[in-house]
Design an enzyme around this catalytic site. Sequence first.
Site, PDB file in Angstrom:
ATOM      1  N   GLU A   1      -0.596  36.514  19.140  1.00 32.02           N
ATOM      2  CA  GLU A   1      -1.583  37.442  19.713  1.00 32.02           C
ATOM      3  C   GLU A   1      -1.069  38.023  21.027  1.00 32.02           C
ATOM      4  O   GLU A   1      -1.150  39.227  21.267  1.00 32.02           O
ATOM      5  CB  GLU A   1      -2.916  36.718  19.929  1.00 32.02           C
ATOM      6  CG  GLU A   1      -3.560  36.186  18.663  1.00 32.02           C
ATOM      7  CD  GLU A   1      -4.041  37.294  17.737  1.00 32.02           C
ATOM      8  OE1 GLU A   1      -4.375  38.378  18.242  1.00 32.02           O
ATOM      9  OE2 GLU A   1      -4.076  37.062  16.518  1.00 32.02           O
TER      10      GLU A   1
ATOM     11  N   HIS B   1      22.804  40.929  17.047  1.00 29.19           N
ATOM     12  CA  HIS B   1      21.999  40.748  18.253  1.00 29.19           C
ATOM     13  C   HIS B   1      21.993  39.286  18.704  1.00 29.19           C
ATOM     14  O   HIS B   1      21.931  39.008  19.895  1.00 29.19           O
ATOM     15  CB  HIS B   1      20.571  41.222  17.967  1.00 29.19           C
ATOM     16  CG  HIS B   1      19.635  41.140  19.131  1.00 29.19           C
ATOM     17  ND1 HIS B   1      19.908  41.707  20.352  1.00 29.19           N
ATOM     18  CD2 HIS B   1      18.413  40.543  19.256  1.00 29.19           C
ATOM     19  CE1 HIS B   1      18.903  41.471  21.190  1.00 29.19           C
ATOM     20  NE2 HIS B   1      17.989  40.770  20.552  1.00 29.19           N
TER      21      HIS B   1
ATOM     22  N   SER C   1      18.351  38.913  25.259  1.00 30.31           N
ATOM     23  CA  SER C   1      17.285  39.799  24.811  1.00 30.31           C
ATOM     24  C   SER C   1      16.113  39.785  25.796  1.00 30.31           C
ATOM     25  O   SER C   1      16.279  40.144  26.959  1.00 30.31           O
ATOM     26  CB  SER C   1      16.860  39.413  23.388  1.00 30.31           C
ATOM     27  OG  SER C   1      16.112  40.435  22.786  1.00 30.31           O
TER      28      SER C   1
END
Length: 307
Positions: free
Chosen positions: A228, A287, A132
Amino acid sequence: MSALCRLIHRGLLSGRSSFRLFPGQQDVCGVAPCLRTASSCSPLNLTYDVLDGKGESTPLVFLHGLFGSKSNFHSIAKSLVQRTGRKVLTVDARNHGNSPHSPMLTYDAMVGDLKHLLAQLHIEKCVLIGHSMGGKTAMMTALTQPSLVERLVVVDISPAQSSTRTNFHRYIKAMQEVKISSDIPRSTARRMAEDQLRTLVKEHSVRQFLLTNLVELNGHYGWRVNLEAISANLDDLISFPSFNTVYEGPTLFLGGTSSAYISSEDYPEIQRLFPNADIQYIPDASHWIHADKPLDFISSIISFLHS
């Protein structure tokens, strides 16, 4: 405390009195490694595990995906050391696992971190295996630093835009909204976190995967990933830079039949950038191929190494 550190504290910890980011060892700012920052041009010193094989063949280097860590490949790495005799390295990306945190989360930065780590370990060439996000880092490394990559394995991702195939925005929102009381047993904290994640994350296996990032220190619970930075850089993470260069080395794209991350629409771009690529699929794998079908995954890697 420096102005930058004050901004970090204010930006990341505001409104989170009952749910803190993991406060591990101290750094120069006097804050946790989860809040550590670095200049955009400086590579970070990534955390990693090395399993030493007895053979002299090129080492295998595993790069995990978004929200993952080096531990995702621990059992896979142990098996590959036993079956191939090769040294195997599993790496925590920046802002993941126990690696330092930075506001910068780009593929260029992650390639720089990896190049820095390989130089530190005196690894001149490796077989690079990325899943990924780690697969995109691996592709970019091969395209920009081909001398470092003897062979390339890209796991369930392609050099195409993946924005239409991802639920990562939803995962981030769910994790940001979790609130856990202090000084409760870990089992209770985990149960509370899963209950809160369930609203936006319907798949049990995905919730369990995200919960691998729940950590505790001194009674306070939080996420070890830098949410964040991930949120701020997500649009870049689900895209892939344009390249006119190619990687000529042997390449395997390994997809799951129950996943949409490598589709036939991606084949032309794969073949353009990686002319010696083979594209294979593992039946009934999502996945997270290595978690769903570890034995098939290991067999595919070993067959590719011998091809």
